[in-house]
Design an enzyme around this catalytic site. Structure first.
Site, PDB file in Angstrom:
ATOM      1  N   LYS A  22      -0.526 -16.498  11.096  1.00  0.00           N
ATOM      2  CA  LYS A  22       0.275 -17.259  11.171  1.00  0.00           C
ATOM      3  C   LYS A  22      -0.272 -18.212  12.539  1.00  0.00           C
ATOM      4  CE  LYS A  22       4.250 -15.842  10.469  1.00  0.00           C
ATOM      5  NZ  LYS A  22       5.495 -15.256  10.266  1.00  0.00           N
ATOM      6  N   ARG A  91       8.804 -15.239  15.805  1.00  0.00           N
ATOM      7  CA  ARG A  91       8.312 -14.643  14.979  1.00  0.00           C
ATOM      8  C   ARG A  91       6.889 -13.604  15.374  1.00  0.00           C
ATOM      9  NH1 ARG A  91       8.864 -18.215  10.191  1.00  0.00           N
ATOM     10  NH2 ARG A  91      10.578 -20.024  11.453  1.00  0.00           N
ATOM     11  N   GLY A 100       7.262  -4.212   7.136  1.00  0.00           N
ATOM     12  CA  GLY A 100       7.676  -2.608   8.054  1.00  0.00           C
ATOM     13  C   GLY A 100       7.891  -3.456   9.399  1.00  0.00           C
ATOM     14  N   MET A 102       8.960  -6.451  12.508  1.00  0.00           N
ATOM     15  CA  MET A 102       9.607  -7.535  12.641  1.00  0.00           C
ATOM     16  C   MET A 102       9.293  -8.647  12.003  1.00  0.00           C
ATOM     17  SD  MET A 102      10.948  -8.849  16.180  1.00  0.00           S
ATOM     18  CE  MET A 102      11.274 -10.520  16.817  1.00  0.00           C
ATOM     19  N   ARG A 335      -1.368 -20.415   4.418  1.00  0.00           N
ATOM     20  CA  ARG A 335      -2.653 -19.887   4.941  1.00  0.00           C
ATOM     21  C   ARG A 335      -2.352 -20.411   3.697  1.00  0.00           C
ATOM     22  NH1 ARG A 335       2.928 -15.134   4.078  1.00  0.00           N
ATOM     23  NH2 ARG A 335       3.202 -15.891   2.184  1.00  0.00           N
ATOM     24  N   HIS A 451       3.052  12.573 -11.514  1.00  0.00           N
ATOM     25  CA  HIS A 451       1.942  13.187 -12.463  1.00  0.00           C
ATOM     26  C   HIS A 451       1.989  12.095 -13.562  1.00  0.00           C
ATOM     27  CE1 HIS A 451       0.653  15.611 -15.198  1.00  0.00           C
ATOM     28  NE2 HIS A 451      -0.610  15.159 -14.942  1.00  0.00           N
ATOM     29  N   SER A 780     -28.216  11.064 -11.919  1.00  0.00           N
ATOM     30  CA  SER A 780     -26.826  10.097 -12.939  1.00  0.00           C
ATOM     31  C   SER A 780     -25.896  10.665 -11.885  1.00  0.00           C
ATOM     32  CB  SER A 780     -26.430   9.879 -14.065  1.00  0.00           C
ATOM     33  OG  SER A 780     -25.288   9.193 -13.743  1.00  0.00           O
ATOM     34  N   CYS A 848     -22.168   8.171 -13.193  1.00  0.00           N
ATOM     35  CA  CYS A 848     -20.817   7.834 -14.212  1.00  0.00           C
ATOM     36  C   CYS A 848     -19.935   8.814 -14.748  1.00  0.00           C
ATOM     37  CB  CYS A 848     -22.664   8.538 -15.581  1.00  0.00           C
ATOM     38  SG  CYS A 848     -22.353  10.814 -15.473  1.00  0.00           S
ATOM     39  N   TYR A 868     -27.650   1.382 -11.274  1.00  0.00           N
ATOM     40  CA  TYR A 868     -27.034   0.778 -12.121  1.00  0.00           C
ATOM     41  C   TYR A 868     -25.779   2.117 -11.662  1.00  0.00           C
ATOM     42  CZ  TYR A 868     -27.938   5.442 -15.301  1.00  0.00           C
ATOM     43  OH  TYR A 868     -28.834   6.300 -15.224  1.00  0.00           O
TER      44      TYR A 868
END
Lengths: 899, 899
Positions: A22, A91, A100, A102, A335, A451, A780, A848, A868
């Protein structure tokens, strides 16, 4: 004396390390001559010194005083002056914006004396008292840490007492009473009087910003986002300007282009006679920025000019906050603006076409994650299906299917060709088969790290989790309104919004997906600005990227799709699915076989089937490499589940009915039972312990290649040996394979060049890669298994038990199954690359594992120097894009490059 | 021109790389002026050149001719001379002696012409023809690869025809017929005539030696013994001398001391009028070396003088072969002699006491493996119990117990305090519990690498395997004589001899074990020469070793034994056994607990029990460090088996009887079920996911330390956190522990210095050791788990399935669970040491995996620079010995050191 304070006139946007994001941008706007209220920034260095010593660093207070005096003289008012006080905002402003911490205290400088001056200077006593009560409220909440409801209770009490419907109905006396009430709250709950000393107000606010760097929430956020603990935050102190001083005042937020659609033209909201928090709070309906020209045309034109200047200067979409005070425009913040994925692509290409940025820069401004978002299927617009409830958007996309309330039912339904949504209170690893069989997952419990959510994202399945208004019981769920949805009923779930609909909601491929799948004509591409933008960028990515992109595909259908999606070959063709279905019975016979003749019978039956499998894939990938992995999973995976079978046999025995085949099978299952099958008899070990099994597969590959050659094709199969830990395992397999290939060559009179290589998926393989490379023409990296063994955990088990908790606690920033762990697994990848190349400089190196399609991991692989990446067909465009970005990142963006 | 041939006069014993072991020692003896028959050696370089080119190297034939001529002139006879021919032997001689290679062809130089000269020169036609038939037989077998029985058939046929009972009964004509028969065999089965050209005989024998380097058996042996493929073999060509030329001739083998007991004084066997193969074949009873002074006193004295000279020269036990030809002594071979473990210790100490070698050298001449052998319990001499059968000596020791024919019965019997021998046809991983519960294992199938053998050795249990005369069926076995032994019958098994006895055979600790366990007085030690030798050497090992030796001990009894065995502390006190037995029920309650209060109840119940556990161990190890590992295994290991419980519940349901506790437990078991528990919720993960669990243990450790301090003791507990993969896991556990220790300090008013460290048992922990070391005061390498994850296999599973096969095929030289794999696991150990010390130079580093007691691994750990090894109490003396040897090996033996 270290310099801890910078006037806005002293910095620029490159100084965000020191001044925070800022502060750096306020300085930049000041430098550009834009109307920024005077003020100054206390540096992150001051914050770090404060955190180290526990007290503000020597000299900081004096420097603040000097810069405050300069601000006073620039504004022409004095801080704490009872006749016409200077008011300031304080600020926070770290390098990265962080929830989180101020954020802001406005109106600092008001006390029982200066309020009179403010009332006199502005001619509004009400305005002055409203400003004062706002100060005490914000100060109490953010500086003293008091709970918000304490102040709301006072305000609500006063409104009730005065019969006021809203805040604006309160008069001066009401507001004086509120101020008294607020002061009492402060004294009672913090033990101190609200400070009347204005420098004390400012100092406490500054220290509160410093302290907020170390709140638990901020620390957790940093751990999760991998932001260094050492950065510290800057503090911005800025002259107050007021948008709520009448109709020639106002305030707003705006973007230089539409951040949602990417449409060109300035875009924003504003309110006349209001302060910033009023715009955010949504108390009044905001107006469009374009309407502002009707109310204050000169200011509007000035604002548009400022925005154009900012965009031209920042060479990107800008996001601003402004206030108009008595007809005077003030810029409070700017910004580079956040935007939707669609806007990101469109704006980047617009800026290229406007000659503002290069194609390289455009590529840098979009991400694979954004492209994924554009590829999700979606519900057709205006589908009109009734909404049943809403949960957490756990894994994006849109899916429609019939409800199944158990894993087993989901598998059954899917086997009959039906699309299934698995509905569970919550899922656990036993539901994996059902999740795999389903097109979407809906749970009533659990969040983004449950899960169901983690596994669904891993599988790329749509999921809505934690839809707690839906009561799941047995084979039905009940909505909040009492509607009952049962097994077999059709529902649709939107993983992007979390919505659950009843009925067969129409789902469509997005236009971007249609494009990437090669379904759109050039005219159609040109006609859709978003598709056009994706086209421009992905073609540029292809032109710059160093790494190749292949696909993981096991069938000819997948191979065809992968090719349409832009895959330059197959990096992993698994062969285990080729032993499922009706062929499972052959594996049972293999396991039960007592003599070599019976085993050979099974191989003889499998050979023509395998030749057919491989011929199909080689046909689809004609001219491109196809890496075929020999059988990997333990054979008992093809047999019935041990517990199920034990129960079946025990029950049958209890009934006096003994099925001798079941009994025999149970013995085999028990003989082959492994307590940790992932660490058991699989991969190359299988090939060694079941002589002829790998030979069968190699023969089928060689025969398929010969068939394709004789058909006039250009087949390029490669043989990949899984789970090698030592070159002593690879060598005999390689020798057998070479002998078989030579046999097939002789039989058909053709030359078969089939490279033989190995997975690097065990720590030992990586550590001894210089030995293994002697017998391997390619490596691989199987980063799934490598992650499991390096960390010592099994993906299924840990995702069921602790990954969510580890993410919540910040032990994991990201799950190592999602993005490659650079310090452990990544270190092994680097070691293997170096050791492998040391003995075979031209060794082909790819990956892979699922990381092959993950943006963060792709950047790691670029830096590590792989040739690759290989990923699922759907991920191929993402990998193409990110591989391009990764090449730029490793070489530095070429700013001179123009279209 | 490269020199491919060395005369015996040109080499010495340091040249075994070039001349092989046998050639170098023949040259050494020649150099010492001992009577060696003239001859020469073809180098290993010639062999290597031959193998590379497939043909003998240029110049070799000429060099052989030159050296042959030199030999001829030295002996005064010519090779192929029909009047008085020189005969030679051709013998292989690699650097390391190797089964599977061609060994010897004698009498080369005989053909249909020279035989007449030999007969004339020796005056014995019979001798000449017998020599000729021996040549053809050996040549046919070893050079031409014909089967032995072909020649035996001819010889037996001739004996039958002549009515001869043994070879010596055949007369000249019989032998001529045999020669004709042999020649016919050669022609028929090899397609060539037996060569009459003597140089061809020699050349073919030389090439056969070269070729024998690459037989399958030799290759397999080299793979298993990790002997390089590149060494090649030398070939020794030596003038024939004959011990079978009458009563003034003879031949024998001898040792400079008794290689079985270690008793001083020359020791050997000889035969008058015989050739070497007669001694070996055991056709005639050999005589003692000391008896030779009665037959040929001068030669005997000369031989004794030669042997003393050799022992003084080699400074070690020598093993020789000699022949006496017509009263003239010839030395045919010498080498440092093999010996039993007891002899190794005794001879080493004798040589020290005779002033021949230093204590360092003595220490280098014994091994931990030999010490292990001396520590096995044994059956008391003359026990007289009847022998039931014999199998393979799979894991040494002697064990007596009652027969159990299933794992479950073994566990039941053991639970009632009985000693059990588990008897199975063969074992599989499901038998592990039974094997653990037993004192010994007997199987009727499988060899040294069977599951039972490998696991038993791993557990240090006595085992006899593959006793195939014993028919195991159901709960009994039947011996070859029809005797039936059933469940509960007492048997004894001797794992050193493979014998199985009926009844309660008396077992005794060996004297060495009694000594090491501190049970012998100084007088008793001095009275037993073997114990005295062990005492001298192990005390010297203690004085030179750099590494400390601790023990893995979980109970106060084990701690006391470990201390007696010489452990300087405990390197690993596991705590899982403290949750077994009656406490298992507490774990069930913990797992089923629905709220924090119930969980706290469990912790409250466990705390005093754990304090008692730790106080006991700290008391036994007063003054020494005790590293206590926090709970490691998954909690479901304390719950009933999933399949068993499923069957029980299903059967109960089928009967209409539902046990609600079982149903609830089954749900918990299913909820906690893991498909790969080794890679699941265990170790530090458990500590994080079950808040309070590790805290409970740390509190108990701190309380136990406080109790001991207040008792006036000197407790030194250390807290070890298992299965850490990232420092982010260790930090919260460490912080909680520090807080709890501070609480206990405050409560008791004592200072508790308790180091907190971690296991390094995952590849990632090793790779990120520099991060982990910031939060760890010590590392202890858990090489069991590190081996499992680095190789990606689970010990239980792979030992059941493929380790045996891998050893047989030479993929493993040694099981990586037996000796640390230096290239994979060892590399990680080195990485972790370097990274750990880089941030914490004084970090304490040890190993507590089973490798801590393995000799080969101990040498690795010395080189890697660990501070200590920790192993089972029984292994502590071995580790002390090998750590001493390892220190010498890494610093070079100090030859100047004298006693």
């Amino acid at each position: 004396m270290q310099k801890y304070v910078y006037d806005f006139t002293e910095g620029d946007r490159t100084m965000s390390d020191l001044l925070g994001g800022k502060g750096a941008n306020l300085a930049e706007m000041t430098r550009l001559g834009l109307p920024v209220p005077p003020g100054f920034t206390i540096t992150t260095e001051a914050c770090k010194a404060y955190m180290a010593a526990g007290t503000e660093p020597a000299g900081m207070a004096e420097q603040v005083a000097v810069h405050l005096a300069a601000t006073e003289s620039r504004v022409g008012r004095k801080f704490g002056d009872p006749t016409d006080p200077l008011l300031v905002s304080v600020r926070s402003g770290a390098k990265f914006s962080m929830p989180g911490m101020m954020e802001t205290v406005l109106n600092i400088g008001l006390n029982d004396e200066t309020i009179k001056g403010l009332a006199a200077a502005t001619g509004s006593e009400r305005f002055a008292w409203d400003s004062y009560r706002r100060l005490i409220q914000m100060f109490g909440k953010t500086v003293l840490g008091l709970e918000a409801h304490l102040f709301e209770d006072v305000l609500d009490g006063q409104k009730a007492k005065s019969g006021a419907k809203s805040d604006v109905d309160l008069d001066v006396d009401d507001l004086k009473a509120v101020v008294d009430g607020y002061k009492a709250v402060v004294l009672e709950h913090s033990g101190i009087e609200f400070p009347q000393d204005v420098r004390e107000q400012m100092n406490r606010a500054i220290m509160a910003v410093f302290d907020s760097w170390n709140t638990d929430r901020a620390k957790l956020y940093r751990r999760q986002e991998r932001i260094s603990e050492d950065l510290g935050t800057a503090v911005n102190i800025c002259t107050m300007v007021f948008g709520n001083r009448g109709d020639s005042s106002g305030t707003g937020v705006a973007f230089t282009r539409d951040p949602a659609s990417g449409n060109p033209g300035e875009y924003g909201d504003w309110l006349a006679n209001a302060q910033g928090e009023d715009v955010v709070a949504g108390i009044r309906n905001t107006l469009k920025l374009s309407d502002m020209s009707d109310y204050m045309p000169t200011v509007h034109d000035e604002l548009i000019a400022v925005m154009r200047k900012l965009e031209a200067h920042y060479r990107d979409l800008c996001d601003i906050e402004f206030t108009v005070e008595d007809g005077k425009l003030w810029m409070l913040q700017t910004r580079v603006g956040k935007r939707t994925p669609a806007a990101a692509f469109r704006i980047a290409v617009q800026l290229v076409e406007e000659g503002v940025i290069t194609l390289d820069e455009a590529l840098n401004r979009v991400t694979g994650k954004q492209l994924v978002n554009l590829m999700f299927p979606r519900f057709a617009e205006g589908h009109g299906a009734p909404l049943l409830g809403k949960g957490i958007s756990a894994s994006p996309g849109a899916a429609v299917g019939i409800c199944a309330f158990s894993s087993a039912r989901a598998v059954e339904f899917a086997a009959t060709g039906k699309k299934v949504i698995l509905v569970r209170r919550e899922t656990n690893p036993d539901d994996l088969a059902g999740m795999m069989a389903s097109v979407g997952i809906l749970t009533s419990r659990g969040g983004k790290t449950s899960h169901a959510a983690v596994v669904a994202r891993g599988m790329g399945k749509t999921a809505v989790c934690g839809a707690d208004e839906l009561l799941v019981e047995g084979d039905r769920f009940t909505t909040a309104s009492g509607q009952v949805v049962g097994e077999g009923d059709v529902i649709g779930i939107d993983g992007t919004t979390g919505e659950v609909f009843l009925g067969d909601v129409a789902v469509t491929d997005s236009a971007v997906t249609q494009y990437l799948d090669g379904q759109l004509s050039d005219a159609q591409i040109a006609a859709d600005p978003l598709v056009h933008a994706v086209d421009v960028i992905i073609r540029h990515a292809d032109s710059v990227r160093r790494m190749g992109v292949r696909a993981n595909a096991d069938t000819d259908e997948d191979a065809a799709r992968a090719r349409r999606m832009g895959a330059a070959g197959i990096g992993l063709a698994r062969t285990e699915h080729m032993f499922l279905g009706s062929r499972r019975e052959l594996v049972e016979r293999l396991v039960l076989a007592q003599d070599q003749a019976s085993i050979q019978h099974v191989y003889d039956a499998l050979l023509p089937l395998q030749i057919g499998d491989f011929t199909g894939i080689l046909r689809e990938m004609d001219g491109l490499p196809v890496v075929i992995r020999l059988l990997d999973p333990p054979l008992h995976e093809f047999l019935p589940n041990h517990t199920d079978l034990s129960v079946r046999v025990a029950l049958a025995e209890a009934r006096g009915e003994v099925d001798s085949k079941d009994v025999e099978l149970l013995k085999a299952v028990e003989r082959m039972h492994e307590s940790n099958p992932m660490l058991g008899l699989r991969g190359v070990r299988l090939g060694i312990m079941f002589p002829g099994l790998f030979g069968l597969q190699v023969r089928a590959i060689a025969e398929a290649m010969a068939i394709r050659l004789l058909e006039g094709g250009h087949p390029h199969p490669e043989v990949m040996v899984p789970l090698v830990a030592t070159v002593a395992e690879l060598e005999p397999v390689r020798n057998e394979a070479l002998a078989i290939i030579a046999e097939v060559e002789a039989k058909h009179g053709v030359t078969l060049e089939i490279p033989i290589g190995t997975m690097i998926e065990l720590p030992r393989a990586a550590l001894t890669a210089h030995r293994i490379a002697r017998a391997a023409e390619f490596f691989s990296f199987g980063t799934n298994d490598l992650t499991q063994t390096t960390w010592g955990f099994s993906r299924d088990d840990v995702e069921a038990s602790f990954v969510g908790e580890y993410l919540d606690r910040g032990i994991f920033g990201t799950s190592p199954f999602e993005s490659i762990d650079p310090y452990g697994v990544g270190e092994l990848v680097k070691i293997a690359i170096e050791k492998g190349r040391s003995v075979r400089p031209d060794i082909s190196l790819g990956v892979c594992g699922e990381h092959g399609g993950d943006p963060t991991s792709i950047h790691f692989f670029e830096e590590a120097g792989l040739d690759y990446v290989s990923c699922s067909p759907f991920r191929v465009p993402v990998a193409r894009l990110e591989a391009g970005r990764a090449t730029l990142a490793s070489h530095g963006t070429r700013h001179s490059d123009t279209r």
